[in-house]
Design a protein around this motif. Sequence first.
Motif, PDB file in Angstrom:
ATOM      1  N   GLU A  70       0.716  -1.269  -0.010  1.00 31.81           N
ATOM      2  CA  GLU A  70      -0.143   0.071   0.057  1.00 31.81           C
ATOM      3  C   GLU A  70       0.960   1.284   0.096  1.00 31.81           C
ATOM      4  O   GLU A  70       1.865   1.328   0.628  1.00 31.81           O
ATOM      5  N   ASN A  71       0.237   2.213  -0.707  1.00 28.22           N
ATOM      6  CA  ASN A  71       1.214   3.392  -0.745  1.00 28.22           C
ATOM      7  C   ASN A  71       0.825   4.219   0.651  1.00 28.22           C
ATOM      8  O   ASN A  71      -0.104   4.577   0.948  1.00 28.22           O
ATOM      9  N   THR A  72       1.979   5.013   1.026  1.00 26.88           N
ATOM     10  CA  THR A  72       1.839   5.730   2.405  1.00 26.88           C
ATOM     11  C   THR A  72       2.078   7.176   1.947  1.00 26.88           C
ATOM     12  O   THR A  72       1.616   8.154   2.732  1.00 26.88           O
ATOM     13  N   ALA A  73       2.609   7.502   0.777  1.00 27.36           N
ATOM     14  CA  ALA A  73       3.012   8.989   0.193  1.00 27.36           C
ATOM     15  C   ALA A  73       3.600   9.739   1.529  1.00 27.36           C
ATOM     16  O   ALA A  73       3.504  10.738   1.491  1.00 27.36           O
ATOM     17  N   SER A  74       4.221   8.721   2.230  1.00 27.03           N
ATOM     18  CA  SER A  74       5.283   9.242   3.382  1.00 27.03           C
ATOM     19  C   SER A  74       4.674  10.211   4.379  1.00 27.03           C
ATOM     20  O   SER A  74       4.994  10.744   5.026  1.00 27.03           O
ATOM     21  N   ARG A  75       3.158   9.510   4.604  1.00 31.18           N
ATOM     22  CA  ARG A  75       2.268  10.077   5.378  1.00 31.18           C
ATOM     23  C   ARG A  75       2.234   9.125   7.028  1.00 31.18           C
ATOM     24  O   ARG A  75       1.657   8.008   6.603  1.00 31.18           O
ATOM     25  N   ALA A  76       2.498   9.814   7.935  1.00 30.65           N
ATOM     26  CA  ALA A  76       2.381   8.922   9.114  1.00 30.65           C
ATOM     27  C   ALA A  76       0.977   8.236   9.246  1.00 30.65           C
ATOM     28  O   ALA A  76       0.686   6.874   9.626  1.00 30.65           O
ATOM     29  N   GLU A  77      -0.098   9.179   9.181  1.00 34.42           N
ATOM     30  CA  GLU A  77      -1.504   8.837   9.328  1.00 34.42           C
ATOM     31  C   GLU A  77      -1.941   7.571   8.303  1.00 34.42           C
ATOM     32  O   GLU A  77      -2.460   6.677   8.729  1.00 34.42           O
ATOM     33  N   GLN A  78      -1.540   7.808   6.980  1.00 34.80           N
ATOM     34  CA  GLN A  78      -1.880   6.743   5.970  1.00 34.80           C
ATOM     35  C   GLN A  78      -1.003   5.588   6.307  1.00 34.80           C
ATOM     36  O   GLN A  78      -1.637   4.429   6.099  1.00 34.80           O
ATOM     37  N   ALA A  79       0.058   5.634   6.832  1.00 38.20           N
ATOM     38  CA  ALA A  79       0.906   4.306   7.333  1.00 38.20           C
ATOM     39  C   ALA A  79       0.139   3.716   8.053  1.00 38.20           C
ATOM     40  O   ALA A  79      -0.001   2.475   8.299  1.00 38.20           O
TER      41      ALA A  79
END
Length: 412
Positions: A70-79
């Motif tokens: 899955e893509n996080t786009a380097s965002r903690a909440e998305q991770a």
Amino acid sequence: MARVILLCCLLCNCLGASLQAESLKIGLNYPRTGNYKDEGLELRRGALLAVEQINRSGGVLDRPLELLSENTASRAEQARRNVERFASQGARMVFGGATSEEAIAAGQRARELGLLYFATLSYANEVTGAAGQRYLFRESNSAWMSARVLGEYLAIHLPGRHFHYILIDDAWGRSMESALRLATRSTDRARHGRTALPRGPLSREQYRSALAKAAASDADVLVLVLLGENLQRSMRLVHNMGLKQRMQIIVPNLSKSVVQQAGPLVMEGVIGTEAWTWDLPRQDNNPAGLQFVERYIREYREYPGSSSASAYSIVMQWADAVRRSGSLDSERLIGALEDHSYSLLKDQQRWRGFDHQNVQSIYAVRVRSRDEVMNDPFKQHYFEIIHRMAGDQAAPSLDDWQQERGEALHLQ
């Protein structure tokens, strides 16, 4: 009648084999977009090679391994949300990430769901320090480890210099700056200046303003505590402004993808650190490392970088711990991993028991000249190893770790 019984037996065997072959899922958090997308691509490639190799050898506990990503786009909440998605799909372990904030947030959510989390490309000391916990392991080195090897090299070859720091004001940026100032004795901010850039998208003018401030100082060493596209854009400006003619550029955490994207002419002569380079297995005569490099070249027609090596090693080590423990239970796997030593793509590494930091040799490297790079068949032979430090010497001691942790002297 005998024929019917035989057919029923064959059908039962087929169904049994099908059930046995149900895949074991693992989840990769990686930046497919954003500032670190190039590093993310390398993470996924390394993970896929490990999954393929494991499945060719019979899988794990006689079950094939399946990679979810899955893509996080380097965002903690998305991770964090991705960890929840992986858990709902039946993943037994999660790994990846390109920032320390991702590692801490995703690792905490994984712990709440009973899953191990292996962090990659997360260099802030607090990942396995102040924010460390039992379900979080870090394969990549800490800021402390990079600072130690750089500090020793610079003390020998560039003593008594004036430093200027440019960093992103995030966990890793602050951690790296603090560690390197201590290692190079440049803690006096009046003498060794700094510019802290905000997190998030930055304009060309913000980069230029920070570099103009460095150029106006009396510094002869410029430290860019930057990664991904932030580093690429800054280095192009450094090159265009002619700063390399009067300053030694230090990039504490270099990567193949950064040099590839910025270009060897822009990056030549830059000094930083790497935990692994594609040429290291040849230098150390490491058969498993050589095999990994050959497979990567065959599959992708380029050299692997340290990001690919990290993801590959994590998958292989988790699978090895499952085999050794005979279990998928996270607590039993923690026991199998803690203080376990191994040699895979380089010399000996160890998952240290008290903080779950991977203790391994760290290398100071210098980017080769453009002419040297262009003479290479793939034009990617970027790094010359100029200094080495053993992992036990580079990593913080138990006393250092407990000082950072305060009252929490054991992982919870």
